[in-house]
Design a protein around this motif. Structure first.
Motif, short mmCIF file in Angstrom:
data_model
loop_
_atom_site.label_atom_id
_atom_site.label_comp_id
_atom_site.label_asym_id
_atom_site.label_seq_id
_atom_site.Cartn_x
_atom_site.Cartn_y
_atom_site.Cartn_z
N UNK A 57 -17.22 -1.83 -12.81
CA UNK A 57 -17.03 -3.19 -13.32
C UNK A 57 -15.90 -3.90 -12.59
N UNK A 58 -15.05 -3.16 -11.91
CA UNK A 58 -13.88 -3.78 -11.27
C UNK A 58 -13.32 -2.85 -10.20
N UNK A 59 -12.60 -3.47 -9.25
CA UNK A 59 -11.99 -2.69 -8.17
C UNK A 59 -10.68 -3.35 -7.75
N UNK A 60 -9.71 -2.55 -7.42
CA UNK A 60 -8.44 -3.09 -6.93
C UNK A 60 -7.91 -2.18 -5.81
N UNK A 61 -7.27 -2.83 -4.85
CA UNK A 61 -6.65 -2.08 -3.75
C UNK A 61 -5.16 -2.39 -3.71
N UNK A 62 -4.37 -1.35 -3.58
CA UNK A 62 -2.94 -1.48 -3.29
C UNK A 62 -2.73 -0.87 -1.90
N UNK A 63 -2.29 -1.69 -0.94
CA UNK A 63 -2.05 -1.19 0.42
C UNK A 63 -0.56 -0.85 0.57
N UNK A 66 5.65 -1.61 4.38
CA UNK A 66 7.10 -1.49 4.48
C UNK A 66 7.70 -2.87 4.42
N UNK A 67 9.02 -2.92 4.38
CA UNK A 67 9.70 -4.20 4.55
C UNK A 67 10.68 -3.99 5.68
N UNK A 68 10.61 -4.88 6.69
CA UNK A 68 11.45 -4.73 7.88
C UNK A 68 12.90 -4.57 7.45
N UNK A 69 13.57 -3.55 7.98
CA UNK A 69 14.98 -3.35 7.71
C UNK A 69 15.27 -2.64 6.39
N UNK A 70 14.26 -2.15 5.70
CA UNK A 70 14.49 -1.48 4.42
C UNK A 70 13.69 -0.18 4.37
N UNK A 71 14.22 0.80 3.63
CA UNK A 71 13.46 2.04 3.50
C UNK A 71 12.68 2.08 2.19
N UNK A 72 12.78 1.00 1.42
CA UNK A 72 12.08 0.98 0.12
C UNK A 72 10.58 0.90 0.37
N UNK A 73 9.85 1.79 -0.29
CA UNK A 73 8.40 1.81 -0.13
C UNK A 73 7.80 0.66 -0.94
N UNK A 74 6.89 -0.07 -0.34
CA UNK A 74 6.31 -1.21 -1.05
C UNK A 74 4.80 -1.15 -0.93
N UNK A 75 4.15 -2.05 -1.66
CA UNK A 75 2.69 -2.12 -1.60
C UNK A 75 2.27 -3.57 -1.77
N UNK A 76 1.11 -3.88 -1.22
CA UNK A 76 0.51 -5.20 -1.37
C UNK A 76 -0.73 -5.04 -2.23
N UNK A 77 -0.78 -5.77 -3.34
CA UNK A 77 -1.94 -5.70 -4.23
C UNK A 77 -2.99 -6.71 -3.79
N UNK A 78 -4.21 -6.24 -3.61
CA UNK A 78 -5.30 -7.15 -3.30
C UNK A 78 -6.28 -6.49 -2.34
N UNK A 79 -7.53 -6.86 -2.31
CA UNK A 79 -8.11 -7.74 -3.32
C UNK A 79 -8.27 -7.04 -4.68
N UNK A 80 -8.50 -7.88 -5.68
CA UNK A 80 -8.78 -7.41 -7.05
C UNK A 80 -10.02 -8.16 -7.49
N UNK A 81 -11.02 -7.43 -7.92
CA UNK A 81 -12.27 -8.09 -8.31
C UNK A 81 -12.80 -7.49 -9.60
N UNK A 82 -13.18 -8.37 -10.53
CA UNK A 82 -13.83 -7.94 -11.77
C UNK A 82 -15.23 -8.59 -11.77
N UNK A 83 -16.25 -7.84 -12.06
CA UNK A 83 -17.62 -8.39 -12.08
C UNK A 83 -17.68 -9.54 -13.08
N UNK A 84 -18.36 -10.65 -12.71
CA UNK A 84 -18.35 -11.84 -13.57
C UNK A 84 -18.69 -11.54 -15.04
N UNK A 85 -19.64 -10.67 -15.30
CA UNK A 85 -20.01 -10.41 -16.71
C UNK A 85 -18.89 -9.72 -17.48
N UNK A 86 -17.95 -9.14 -16.76
CA UNK A 86 -16.86 -8.42 -17.44
C UNK A 86 -15.52 -9.15 -17.37
N UNK A 87 -15.52 -10.38 -16.82
CA UNK A 87 -14.23 -11.06 -16.69
C UNK A 87 -13.70 -11.53 -18.04
N UNK A 88 -12.38 -11.71 -18.09
CA UNK A 88 -11.63 -12.20 -19.26
C UNK A 88 -11.82 -11.32 -20.51
#
Ligand SMILES: CC(C)(COP(=O)(O)OP(=O)(O)OC[C@H]1O[C@@H](n2cnc3c(N)ncnc32)[C@H](O)[C@@H]1OP(=O)(O)O)[C@@H](O)C(=O)NCCC(=O)NCCS
Length: 175
Positions: A57-63, A66-88
């Motif tokens: 019914x839905x899928x999400x990706x977290x990639x 990094x952030x230049x100059x930092x050792x903190x691990x980060x992630x970018x969320x997207x895309x995120x998709x919910x099937x229209x019949x299951x939205x909201x």
């Protein structure tokens, strides 16, 4: 949240259903090339599906990023998709919450997203102005670039988000 919603990491057997989901959720945007490219290398993402009675019914990706100059691990969320019949019905919210926990367990401390603040602010995201997106965004999208810190310690970081090559396409960062 709908009864019977289950959230888990995606598996290869889910790919056909994921291919069907994106054109339904994003009729005016072709995100499949990006999704396919990201899923080719399972080491660079956390990829979660929400299922109801075993159907996707839905899928999400977290990639992972990094952030230049930092050792903190980060992630970018997207895309995120919910099937229209299951939205909201709470599925997108549940999927993002599960994903945040999933990447926290992988030591990610900062998650960025480019999306509608009306949806993401409810999930703890706020406008990000220290960590820059890979490409300059149009001014009307300033509020759409958001982030949240995860875990107990907040190490403020500044710099450009460094994304894997799959995300280095200016068209993904422009209207
Ligand atoms: C946007 C999306 C991921 C939200 O997932 P969802 O399961 O529909 O959302 P939830 O039920 O968890 O949360 C809904 C709440 O979020 C808020 N919200 C704000 N903007 C929203 C939007 N464009 N779509 C859905 N909810 C939105 C509202 O408060 C809404 O509550 P309400 O229905 O009582 O008004 C989903 O609707 C979707 O896939 N839409 C099409 C693709 C898309 O636009 N993805 C972009 C993500 S940036």
């Amino acid at each position: 949240m709908p009864d019977g919603l289950e959230i888990r990491d995606s598996a290869e057997g889910d790919f056909d259903a994921i291919e069907m989901l994106y054109p339904e959720a994003f009729p005016e945007e072709n995100l499949l090339p990006l999704v396919r490219d990201l899923l080719k290398d399972p080491t660079i993402t956390a990829s979660l599906v929400g299922t109801i009675e075993s159907r996707i019914a839905a899928h999400a990706i977290f990639t992972y990023c990094g952030v230049a100059g930092s050792s903190v691990k980060s992630a970018l969320l997207g895309p995120l998709a919910v099937a229209p019949t299951w939205q909201r019905q709470g599925i997108g919210t549940a999927l993002v919450r599960a994903g945040l926990q999933r990447v926290l367990n992988a030591d990610v401390r900062l998650v960025c997203v480019l999306g509608d603040p009306a949806f993401y602010s409810r999930l703890g995201f706020a406008r990000e102005s220290s960590v820059e997106p890979p490409y300059r965004l149009p001014p009307e999208w300033d509020d759409a670039w958001q982030s949240q810190y995860l875990g107990d310690t907040r190490i403020p970081i500044a710099g450009k988000l460094s994304v894997p090559p799959q995300w280095l396409q200016p068209a993904l960062w422009a209207p």
